[in-house]
Structure formats: structure tokens, C-alpha cells
Design a protein around this motif. Structure first.
Motif, PDB file in Angstrom:
ATOM      1  N   ALA A  96       0.778  -1.145   0.166  1.00 56.83           N
ATOM      2  CA  ALA A  96       0.143   0.009  -0.079  1.00 56.83           C
ATOM      3  C   ALA A  96       0.792   1.091  -0.080  1.00 56.83           C
ATOM      4  N   ASN A  97       0.375   2.395  -0.561  1.00 57.69           N
ATOM      5  CA  ASN A  97       1.007   3.649  -0.482  1.00 57.69           C
ATOM      6  C   ASN A  97       0.697   4.299   0.633  1.00 57.69           C
ATOM      7  N   GLN A  98       1.468   4.549   1.762  1.00 57.02           N
ATOM      8  CA  GLN A  98       0.987   5.238   2.896  1.00 57.02           C
ATOM      9  C   GLN A  98       1.270   6.713   2.469  1.00 57.02           C
ATOM     10  N   GLU A  99       0.279   7.439   2.102  1.00 55.69           N
ATOM     11  CA  GLU A  99       0.628   8.610   1.539  1.00 55.69           C
ATOM     12  C   GLU A  99       0.535   9.830   2.841  1.00 55.69           C
ATOM     13  N   THR A 100      -0.008   9.819   3.950  1.00 58.68           N
ATOM     14  CA  THR A 100       0.414  10.609   4.901  1.00 58.68           C
ATOM     15  C   THR A 100       1.244   9.985   6.026  1.00 58.68           C
ATOM     16  N   ILE A 101       2.147  10.815   6.413  1.00 57.90           N
ATOM     17  CA  ILE A 101       3.252  10.156   7.465  1.00 57.90           C
ATOM     18  C   ILE A 101       2.447  10.017   8.796  1.00 57.90           C
ATOM     19  N   MET A 102       2.712   8.937   9.217  1.00 62.98           N
ATOM     20  CA  MET A 102       2.162   8.362  10.547  1.00 62.98           C
ATOM     21  C   MET A 102       2.989   8.768  11.787  1.00 62.98           C
ATOM     22  N   GLY A 103       2.902   9.879  12.203  1.00 61.41           N
ATOM     23  CA  GLY A 103       3.794  10.497  13.151  1.00 61.41           C
ATOM     24  C   GLY A 103       3.120  10.347  14.763  1.00 61.41           C
ATOM     25  N   GLY A 104       1.927  10.009  14.710  1.00 60.10           N
ATOM     26  CA  GLY A 104       1.473   9.737  16.188  1.00 60.10           C
ATOM     27  C   GLY A 104       0.898  10.944  16.637  1.00 60.10           C
ATOM     28  N   GLU A 105       0.035  10.588  17.734  1.00 61.77           N
ATOM     29  CA  GLU A 105      -0.749  11.709  18.377  1.00 61.77           C
ATOM     30  C   GLU A 105       0.182  12.638  19.333  1.00 61.77           C
ATOM     31  N   ASP A 106       1.377  12.251  19.727  1.00 61.94           N
ATOM     32  CA  ASP A 106       2.163  13.047  20.658  1.00 61.94           C
ATOM     33  C   ASP A 106       2.555  14.289  20.061  1.00 61.94           C
ATOM     34  N   ILE A 107       2.858  14.344  18.702  1.00 61.51           N
ATOM     35  CA  ILE A 107       3.278  15.394  18.040  1.00 61.51           C
ATOM     36  C   ILE A 107       2.089  16.382  17.318  1.00 61.51           C
ATOM     37  N   GLY A 108       0.680  15.874  17.707  1.00 62.22           N
ATOM     38  CA  GLY A 108      -0.326  16.524  17.025  1.00 62.22           C
ATOM     39  C   GLY A 108      -0.962  16.152  15.881  1.00 62.22           C
ATOM     40  N   LEU A 109      -2.042  15.451  15.617  1.00 61.64           N
ATOM     41  CA  LEU A 109      -2.447  15.032  14.594  1.00 61.64           C
ATOM     42  C   LEU A 109      -2.802  16.213  13.682  1.00 61.64           C
ATOM     43  N   SER A 110      -3.045  15.913  12.258  1.00 61.77           N
ATOM     44  CA  SER A 110      -3.331  17.060  11.389  1.00 61.77           C
ATOM     45  C   SER A 110      -3.570  16.385  10.114  1.00 61.77           C
ATOM     46  N   GLY A 111      -4.558  17.515   9.113  1.00 59.76           N
ATOM     47  CA  GLY A 111      -4.993  16.954   7.933  1.00 59.76           C
ATOM     48  C   GLY A 111      -4.259  17.852   6.982  1.00 59.76           C
ATOM     49  N   TYR A 112      -4.907  18.237   5.747  1.00 62.34           N
ATOM     50  CA  TYR A 112      -4.485  18.838   4.832  1.00 62.34           C
ATOM     51  C   TYR A 112      -3.989  20.333   5.075  1.00 62.34           C
ATOM     52  N   PRO A 113      -3.183  20.832   4.657  1.00 61.78           N
ATOM     53  CA  PRO A 113      -2.087  20.415   3.713  1.00 61.78           C
ATOM     54  C   PRO A 113      -0.887  19.657   4.310  1.00 61.78           C
ATOM     55  N   ASN A 114      -0.551  19.718   5.473  1.00 59.92           N
ATOM     56  CA  ASN A 114       0.520  19.137   6.425  1.00 59.92           C
ATOM     57  C   ASN A 114      -0.017  18.220   7.179  1.00 59.92           C
ATOM     58  N   PHE A 115       0.063  16.826   6.675  1.00 63.39           N
ATOM     59  CA  PHE A 115      -0.637  15.767   7.383  1.00 63.39           C
ATOM     60  C   PHE A 115       0.305  15.080   8.378  1.00 63.39           C
ATOM     61  N   ASN A 116      -0.507  14.813   9.319  1.00 66.59           N
ATOM     62  CA  ASN A 116       0.166  13.559  10.421  1.00 66.59           C
ATOM     63  C   ASN A 116      -0.852  12.709  10.783  1.00 66.59           C
ATOM     64  N   SER A 117      -0.705  11.504  10.773  1.00 67.39           N
ATOM     65  CA  SER A 117      -1.790  10.448  10.950  1.00 67.39           C
ATOM     66  C   SER A 117      -1.429   9.794  12.372  1.00 67.39           C
ATOM     67  N   PRO A 118      -2.530   9.251  12.958  1.00 69.73           N
ATOM     68  CA  PRO A 118      -2.316   8.131  14.156  1.00 69.73           C
ATOM     69  C   PRO A 118      -1.775   7.004  13.897  1.00 69.73           C
TER      70      PRO A 118
END
Length: 385
Positions: A96-118
Motif C-alpha cells: 500500500a502507499n501510505q500517503e500521509t506520514i504516521m507520526g502519531g498523536e504526541d506531535i499533534g494530528l493534522s490533515g491537509y495540507p501538512n498531514f500527520n496520522s495516528p
């Protein structure tokens, strides 16, 4: 010599059928990846020297997706993939292509345009049958090095293989090769056109693989020496464009000329046609220019269409051939409640609800004609009723 090998293979198969049956403990292992990651063998053909590889498109986790996944205690994405999980678990290898980086909750989740996923999206993908994720894309650097290192650490913790973005130079130097019980080995490489203008940290090019021909040539040559089959993921093309551009065609031909067996494309967020290319040595290379979105929060109709692309790797003597490509279109269903996206589900497109797709048969026919226009023989998967 070949006759001896044929007799030896024949009697080996007879002995195997008489003396044993496959065990749940049989493993696919990756000897060229960190920590010698192993993944459980899935349903395969134990008589023929053959495996199936599956690829899916972008896992694009907008804030409305992870908000719908929140159950009051955790981010549970598994229900979103329930209706396709059994399909993804059947192939020996699913990527699969993990398009959004999976940095976790501790650094704050975010959507477009600068994504960070759980982190939980990684758990859900693994539960649904995904064995390896590609990480090189234009959003890899959205939340900086910390998010990348967090994602990699979590993939390592759960035993999920990754490529395209790495911990350090040593990690980058390890070509990811999956060894299967059928004695067929598969190498995976991943590259992106860019990073949305975000600079790669000084002296840390290992954080993301860019599409640089010299690097691709060097790594493909190494992969070809290490594995029977080399699969390259290229993040390229124009967003929302349903046909590949000239750069996509030229890069795919470059890969074919290097002896790559399959090219899996991402970035346009819509499906593009599939075709065979011929390399300069007469080899055949299977190319899916874009597999579209598999799971995303995009609303536009064609952005909700993705698919499961499968093909077989068949061992014939000393060669492993790519054969029998096939495609099953998928669709992201959801409901809207006061502007909020709810009940997000990925479903086989043929099972989409009438209120989600009007004139479903016409839409399926249009998608089939679009994807197969350069490969009329592409098998169109139909699920049993």
C-alpha cells in the motif's frame, strides 16, 4: 540437466503432497530488511511455484477520516477496511502507499495540507493484510524528521515492512526483499518526484527517496541481483489527471529498460490506465500509472474510486514471470452529518450502495473501459454473490 531438474521437481511435489500440508506457521521473511522482519504466509498455491502480489493506492488520512475513526478511546480504522480485508489477505504479498506520514498523536494530528496520522492506521492496514508500505511521496516531510522517525519506529514495532523513507543511511542501504515459501523473492523500491517544496534536512537524504535516475539505476541493479522480481513504486504525475503524462511514460519506460518487473504509480488520486511496456532487452514490464485513492477524505467522485491490482509471479525454470494481471475497483462510501464525514467504508465498487452511486452498472463499465484501454486482456475481477 534440465530434464533432471524436471524429474527432481516432479518427485519433490509428489513427496510434498503425500507427506505434508501447509502449516499456519510457514513464514514469508525479509532477509534484507531491518530486524529480519517476518510476516505470516497467506493463502497461496502450494502445488505450482506461484504467488500473487496485490497493490492498492493512496492511504490519504484527512482529519475527517481520523475523526470518524475515533471511538471515544482510540482511533479505530479497522471497520473502514472490513469489506475489503479478506480480499487483501489472500495474496502472498500486499503493498500500500501510505500517503500521509504516521507520526502519531504526541506531535499533534493534522490533515491537509501538512498531514500527520495516528499510529492506529498502521495497525489497521496490517490487520487488513498489508505487508509493506511505500513512504516516498510529496507529503513525507509534512511534519519534519520527527514524524518520519516516529512512523518508522512504529512500523518496526509492529513488524510492518516499509520502503522509500528510512531511519539512517544504513537503513536506506538495505533493499527490502521478501522471501516466500515458494522460493520466489520480491524486492520493493519507492521514489517520489518531490516534497511540496519542503527541503530535505541537511546531510539526511535517506529520509526520502527522490526520483533521481542514477540512484534508481543503482538500486534496481542491486535489487535485480538480490531478488527474482523487482517492483518499483513511483510517486509521479499530475493530480486529478486521469491519463498519464509524458514524464510518467518516460520514467516507466526507463524502469522497464532497467529490467523492473512492475511499476506501481501513485499521486494523481484518480485511476489511470494499466499497460505492458517492453524493455530494451525485450523484457515485459507491467505498469499501473496510478491506482487512485484507496482510503481518503476527498469528496470528488473519481477521487473516491481506487482498486486492488493483482498479478501472479510464476516460476518457470530459473525465471519468474509476471502473469495474469487483474483489477477490482473499490469505492469510498461515507455519509454526511452536518458537514461531518461519517461511516467511512472502503467497499468493492460492485457492492456500492445505490444511494452512493447512481447507475452503478454504467459507472463500472466506464471505469473498466478507462483502466483497460491499453490492455483489453486485463482481467476484471468480479466477486461472488
Amino acid at each position: 540437466m534440465h530434464l533432471f531438474k524436471a524429474f527432481l521437481y516432479f518427485f519433490t511435489i509428489l513427496f510434498s503432497l503425500a507427506a505434508c500440508s501447509p502449516s499456519p506457521d510457514d513464514q514469508i521473511s525479509s532477509i534484507h530488511s531491518p530486524k529480519n522482519i517476518s510476516i505470516g504466509i497467506k493463502e497461496t498455491d502450494w502445488i505450482s511455484p506461484k504467488i500473487t502480489v496485490a497493490a492498492i493506492g493512496d492511504i490519504l488520512i484527512h482529519d475527517r477520516i481520523y475523526e470518524d475513526a475515533w471511538d471515544g478511546e482510540t482511533y479505530d480504522f479497522k471497520p473502514m477496511l472490513t469489506e475489503v480485508a479478506d480480499i487483501l489477505r489472500k495474496p502472498a504479498i500486499t503493498v500500500a502507499n501510505q500517503e500521509t506520514i504516521m507520526g502519531g498523536e504526541d506531535i499533534g494530528l493534522s490533515g491537509y495540507p501538512n498531514f500527520n496520522s495516528p499510529f492506529e492506521i498502521g495497525d489497521a492496514l496490517q490487520d487488513a493484510g498489508v505487508d509493506i508500505v511505500t513512504m516516498a511521496n510529496n507529503h513525507t516531510l509534512d511534519r519534519g524528521e520527527e514524524a518520519i522517525q516516529n512512523a518508522i519506529a512504529y512500523y518496526q514495532e509492529i513488524g510492518m515492512l516499509y520502503t522509500g523513507s528510512f531511519q539512517n543511511r544504513e537503513d536506506q542501504s538495505e533493499i527490502r526483499v521478501l522471501e516466500t515459501a515458494q522460493d520466489i523473492s520480491v524486492a520493493f523500491l519507492s521514489y517520489t518526484y518531490g516534497t511540496n517544496g519542503m527541503p530535505i534536512p541537511d546531510k539526511k537524504p535517506y529520509l526520502i527517496n527522490l526520483i533521481e535516475r542514477d540512484q534508481i539505476k543503482e538500486e534496481v541493479e542491486e535489487a535485480n541481483n538480490l531478488a527474482d522480481v523487482t517492483i518499483v513504486s513511483l510517486h509521479f504525475g499530475e493530480e486529478e489527471e486521469r491519463m498519464p503524462n509524458q514524464e510518467q511514460k518516460e520514467l516507466s519506460q526507463y524502469a522497464a529498460d532497467l529490467g523492473v518487473d512492475a511499476v506501481i504509480g501513485h499521486h494523481p488520486h484518480v485511476l489511470q490506465p494499466i499497460e505492458w511496456l517492453e524493455g530494451k532487452e525485450g523484457n515485459k514490464t507491467l505498469v499501473a500509472y496510478s491506482l487512485g485513492n484507496f482510503l481518503s477524505g476527498q469528496y470528488q467522485f473519481y477521487n473516491r474510486i481506487g482498486g486492488i491490482f493483482e498479478f501472479d509471479l510464476v516460476k518457470e525454470g530459473d525465471d519468474v514471470l509476471v502473469q495474469s494481471p487483474r483489477f477490482l475497483p473499490t469505492f469510498v462510501e461515507f455519509e454526511e452529518d452536518g458537514g461531518t464525514m461519517t461511516n467511512v467504508r472502503v467497499v468493492p465498487m460492485e457492492h456500492a450502495a445505490e444511494e452512493q452511486i447512481e447507475n452503478l452498472d454504467e459507472v463500472l463499465s466506464e471505469i473498466q473501459n478507462h483502466v483497460t484501454q491499453w490492455m483489453p486482456e486485463l482481467e476484471w475481477n468480479v466477486l461472488p454473490d
